[in-house]
Design a protein around this motif. Structure first.
Motif, PDB file in Angstrom:
ATOM      1  N   SER A  63     -25.077 -15.600 -10.316  1.00  0.00           N
ATOM      2  CA  SER A  63     -24.100 -15.955  -9.275  1.00  0.00           C
ATOM      3  C   SER A  63     -22.687 -15.993  -9.853  1.00  0.00           C
ATOM      4  O   SER A  63     -21.736 -15.540  -9.206  1.00  0.00           O
ATOM      5  N   ASP A  99     -26.320 -20.686  -4.797  1.00  0.00           N
ATOM      6  CA  ASP A  99     -25.554 -19.540  -5.308  1.00  0.00           C
ATOM      7  C   ASP A  99     -24.108 -19.570  -4.818  1.00  0.00           C
ATOM      8  O   ASP A  99     -23.171 -19.327  -5.574  1.00  0.00           O
ATOM      9  N   GLU A 148     -28.298 -10.704  -4.681  1.00  0.00           N
ATOM     10  CA  GLU A 148     -28.803 -11.495  -5.810  1.00  0.00           C
ATOM     11  C   GLU A 148     -30.208 -11.983  -5.516  1.00  0.00           C
ATOM     12  O   GLU A 148     -30.453 -12.598  -4.480  1.00  0.00           O
TER      13      GLU A 148
HETATM   14 MG   LIG Z   1     -27.754 -17.835  -8.501  1.00  0.00          MG
END
Ligand SMILES: [Mg+2]
Ligand SMILES: Nc1nc2c(ncn2[C@@H]2O[C@H](COP(=O)(O)OP(=O)(O)O)[C@@H](O)[C@H]2O)c(=O)[nH]1
Lengths: 249, 139
Positions: A63, A99, A148
């Motif tokens: 992140s 995140d 992600e």
């Molecule tokens: Mg993350």
């Protein structure tokens, strides 16, 4: 036939309204029966976005890396859509999605859209929700889409299918290359990032990876890039590697 | 088929320094099956509102210990509404004097939970309030 509400959301999204895009993503997340029709309607608006998957073990700095990479991408003038997936608790079915907190410098950027998503148990359901959300972000005009996910084998493979480029983020101390191999994801990655290079053992990990990766199998060209996401080091190099692949795609 | 979950954004606007309480609430709501987008400390009302819109949450929980709630809470609600989050339920937490509560209610903060509120109470409030409204999201 789409309801008036959904038609309004589509028109709103195409007119650049973020709340409409956000609500369409919820329909994708919840596997709404309207979804196939929505995706079909948006088809003519799609097709330009470059999609990057970023995967790897939890805590590796994905992140943070996305946050810094997004700053670089924005400085080149591209707009960005981010889908950040974190696991649901198998016990309660709930999740704390952590995140977005790494990306708060971008919250007020008109050209960055960030969406957090929980895995919600089913692997197939997640892949479908992510794939549909990528299409929605693409149709909304985002130039680059970053997904992600926590590296857990199956998900990587499905992200690999929807992404133009797959980045695997590893850190020193994660284990020797053999263990990394066992994690199964190394072969499918286009770019391997060794993050947290401020820690000891980064160089060793890079060397082990090099030894493992050469010769390139099946003409699959893999790059290894060393970064310190937290210090903004190596981000330009990662951007360059992605940009080259974007142009070649 | 994926089940719809209650999505909650938890944030601490303003400058006060610790988020232990907010984290405990986040974990409690997760244990009740909700999905929490935890955005932490030191955000402006505008950043919180924008995040709430992009995440299409059902609930925003804002927590404030600095005493600046009268400035920060109403501002956050009005920005959420302005950005198109008409249906988002906004609740507050922190050290809020009783006398301020009516004004905050008027400004659109549906409920204030003081320090030490049992998590069950917060869960119940969210579930019943969202339930009462009916399924306005239909998804
Ligand atoms: Mg993350
Ligand atoms: N020492 C160091 N820490 C980092 C680096 N990049 C990220 N971190 C930290 O690693 C932790 C996990 O980062 P996060 O981005 O949330 O990882 P993710 O779980 O892979 O998304 C955070 O505390 C970051 O500040 C780095 O290059 N060096």
């Amino acid at each position: 036939m789409l309801t008036e509400r959904v038609t309004k959301l589509i028109n709103g999204m195409l007119a650049g309204q973020k709340n409409s895009l956000a609500q369409l993503i919820s329909l994708a997340e919840n596997d709404s029966p309207d979804l196939p029709e929505i995706i079909k309607m948006l088809h003519p608006h799609r097709g330009k976005a470059y999609c990057v998957g970023i995967t790897g073990p939890p805590g590796g700095g994905k992140s943070t890396l996305i946050d810094r990479l997004t700053a670089t991408i924005r400085s080149k003038g591209w707009s960005v859509g981010i889908i950040a997936v974190d696991p649901s608790s198998p016990i309660s079915g709930g999740a704390v999605l952590g995140d977005r907190i790494r990306m708060n410098q971008h919250y007020l950027d008109e050209d960055v859209f960030i969406r957090s998503m929980a895995t919600r148990g089913s692997h197939g359901g997640l892949s479908k929700a992510v794939a549909s959300t990528v299409k929605l972000l693409d149709a909304s005009g985002k130039d680059i889409i970053i997904v992600e996910t926590v590296g857990v084998g199956q998900t990587e493979l499905s992200i690999k299918q929807m992404a133009d480029t797959l980045v695997l983020v590893l850190v020193p101390g994660y284990g020797d290359a053999l263990q990394v191999m066992k994690a199964g994801s190394i072969e499918v990655a286009d770019i391997i990032v060794v993050n947290k290079a401020d820690y000891q053992g980064a160089e060793r990990l890079v060397n082990e990876l090099r030894a493992t990766l050469t010769p390139n199998r099946r003409g699959h060209e893999q790059s290894i890039i060393t970064t310190q996401a937290i210090n903004g080091i190596g981000i330009g190099e990662l951007y360059q590697a992605l940009d080259q692949r974007r142009k070649k795609r | 088929m994926r089940h719809k979950k209650i999505r909650v954004l938890i944030a601490k606007p303003g400058l006060d320094g610790h988020d232990r309480g907010a984290k405990v609430v986040a974990q409690g709501l997760r244990d009740a099956g909700m999905e929490i987008i935890y955005v932490g400390l030191r955000l402006t009302p505008e950043q919180i509102a924008e995040a709430a819109i992009q995440e299409d949450v059902d609930v925003v929980g804002i927590d404030c210990l600095s005493g600046a709630h009268m400035a920060l809470f109403p501002k956050t609600v009005s920005l959420i509404r302005e950005k198109g989050g008409e249906n988002i339920l906004v609740v507050g937490g922190g050290t809020i004097p009783k006398k301020d509560i009516p004004k905050l209610r008027e400004a659109g903060i549906a409920q204030i939970f003081g320090p030490g509120t049992p998590i069950e109470e917060i869960v119940k409030f969210i579930e019943t309030t969202l339930g009462k409204r009916g399924n306005d999201n239909q998804d």
